[in-house]
Design an enzyme around this catalytic site. Sequence first.
Site, PDB file in Angstrom:
ATOM      1  N   GLY A  21      47.447  56.993 -27.846  1.00 26.36           N
ATOM      2  CA  GLY A  21      47.545  57.847 -29.028  1.00 26.36           C
ATOM      3  C   GLY A  21      46.570  57.579 -30.148  1.00 26.36           C
ATOM      4  O   GLY A  21      46.629  58.257 -31.178  1.00 26.36           O
ATOM      5  N   SER A  23      43.167  57.800 -30.360  1.00 22.67           N
ATOM      6  CA  SER A  23      41.930  58.566 -30.517  1.00 22.67           C
ATOM      7  C   SER A  23      41.969  59.803 -29.629  1.00 22.67           C
ATOM      8  O   SER A  23      42.853  59.954 -28.783  1.00 22.67           O
ATOM      9  CB  SER A  23      40.712  57.704 -30.163  1.00 22.67           C
ATOM     10  OG  SER A  23      40.756  57.302 -28.802  1.00 22.67           O
ATOM     11  N   ASN A  98      49.636  60.641 -21.818  1.00 21.00           N
ATOM     12  CA  ASN A  98      48.308  61.149 -22.160  1.00 21.00           C
ATOM     13  C   ASN A  98      47.171  60.224 -21.725  1.00 21.00           C
ATOM     14  O   ASN A  98      46.082  60.698 -21.403  1.00 21.00           O
ATOM     15  CB  ASN A  98      48.235  61.363 -23.678  1.00 21.00           C
ATOM     16  CG  ASN A  98      46.817  61.479 -24.185  1.00 21.00           C
ATOM     17  OD1 ASN A  98      46.133  62.471 -23.955  1.00 21.00           O
ATOM     18  ND2 ASN A  98      46.347  60.440 -24.876  1.00 21.00           N
ATOM     19  N   TYR A 161      39.515  59.404 -10.271  1.00 18.92           N
ATOM     20  CA  TYR A 161      40.099  60.183 -11.363  1.00 18.92           C
ATOM     21  C   TYR A 161      40.661  61.497 -10.838  1.00 18.92           C
ATOM     22  O   TYR A 161      41.783  61.888 -11.173  1.00 18.92           O
ATOM     23  CB  TYR A 161      39.028  60.441 -12.423  1.00 18.92           C
ATOM     24  CG  TYR A 161      39.492  61.236 -13.615  1.00 18.92           C
ATOM     25  CD1 TYR A 161      40.227  60.645 -14.634  1.00 18.92           C
ATOM     26  CD2 TYR A 161      39.167  62.589 -13.742  1.00 18.92           C
ATOM     27  CE1 TYR A 161      40.644  61.369 -15.738  1.00 18.92           C
ATOM     28  CE2 TYR A 161      39.569  63.322 -14.842  1.00 18.92           C
ATOM     29  CZ  TYR A 161      40.311  62.706 -15.837  1.00 18.92           C
ATOM     30  OH  TYR A 161      40.718  63.431 -16.929  1.00 18.92           O
ATOM     31  N   ALA A 164      43.840  60.839  -8.833  1.00 19.70           N
ATOM     32  CA  ALA A 164      44.974  60.508  -9.692  1.00 19.70           C
ATOM     33  C   ALA A 164      45.494  61.740 -10.413  1.00 19.70           C
ATOM     34  O   ALA A 164      46.713  61.962 -10.502  1.00 19.70           O
ATOM     35  CB  ALA A 164      44.568  59.435 -10.697  1.00 19.70           C
ATOM     36  N   LYS A 165      44.581  62.549 -10.939  1.00 23.46           N
ATOM     37  CA  LYS A 165      45.006  63.736 -11.679  1.00 23.46           C
ATOM     38  C   LYS A 165      45.651  64.773 -10.755  1.00 23.46           C
ATOM     39  O   LYS A 165      46.539  65.526 -11.169  1.00 23.46           O
ATOM     40  CB  LYS A 165      43.812  64.340 -12.418  1.00 23.46           C
ATOM     41  CG  LYS A 165      43.313  63.470 -13.579  1.00 23.46           C
ATOM     42  CD  LYS A 165      44.407  63.220 -14.586  1.00 23.46           C
ATOM     43  CE  LYS A 165      43.924  62.443 -15.792  1.00 23.46           C
ATOM     44  NZ  LYS A 165      45.017  62.190 -16.768  1.00 23.46           N
TER      45      LYS A 165
END
Length: 254
Positions: A21, A23, A98, A161, A164-165
């Site tokens: 959280g 940036s 996030n 990436y 994973a996404k």
Amino acid sequence: MMSQFATYPSLAGRRVFITGGASGIGAALVAAFATQGAVVGHVDLAAEAAATLAQAVVATGQPAPWFRALDVTDTAALQAAIADFAATAGGLDVLINNVANDSRHDPLAVDEAGWRSLMAVNLDCGFFATQAALRLMPAGGSIINFSSINALLGPAGMPAYVAAKSAIVGLTRALARQYGPQGVRVNCILPGWVVTDRQLALWLTPEAEAAWMEQVALKERILPADVANLALFMAADDSRMITGQSLVIDGGRV
């Protein structure tokens, strides 16, 4: 400015926990939920950035967000932070997974340790944060996972990436089905190329941005606040019958 957009009465007093959280999109999420009157907690490695964000939130007249500096791949520390925030806030209503690391990597150069490290930050911590949250979350709770349109496009240069996404989309559906009977909703946001300081510093060159603008329907930059606005809706009671969904915010790229 946030004042141009919707206010959600149901978010006032909601207890919201956000990973990553300090940036970028995460900071926009923290600020947006604080503006709605939510009780916000977040974790990040960047304590200095978190302190700057807290000052900005306080300057708007809202309380400073709860914060703990930690590595989200430390499962025990992450789950303890969620429990401690809930104890301080009096409960937990919303979890936003996030945090991510979209570093580029050559598939032939990634060793086992590197692969597992990328999975840990991009997938595993989201599962274990959700596990902790589900033990605390009442009916009406909302879990919002962050995937990426890269899960749909499958670009080269970042296979861990993308994997994973993609997994996050499946995880979202499975958890939505399992915990729907308990009144907990689980959804997924898939952003396009959001203009953050990290993207500007590493990859969003004028040439790359020009190519992106050729591919989208809306010829404007996607800002962190745009993504935060979608998350507000998905956390509020206004979206109470939406679960198991993957919502794309990319200006019309896919």
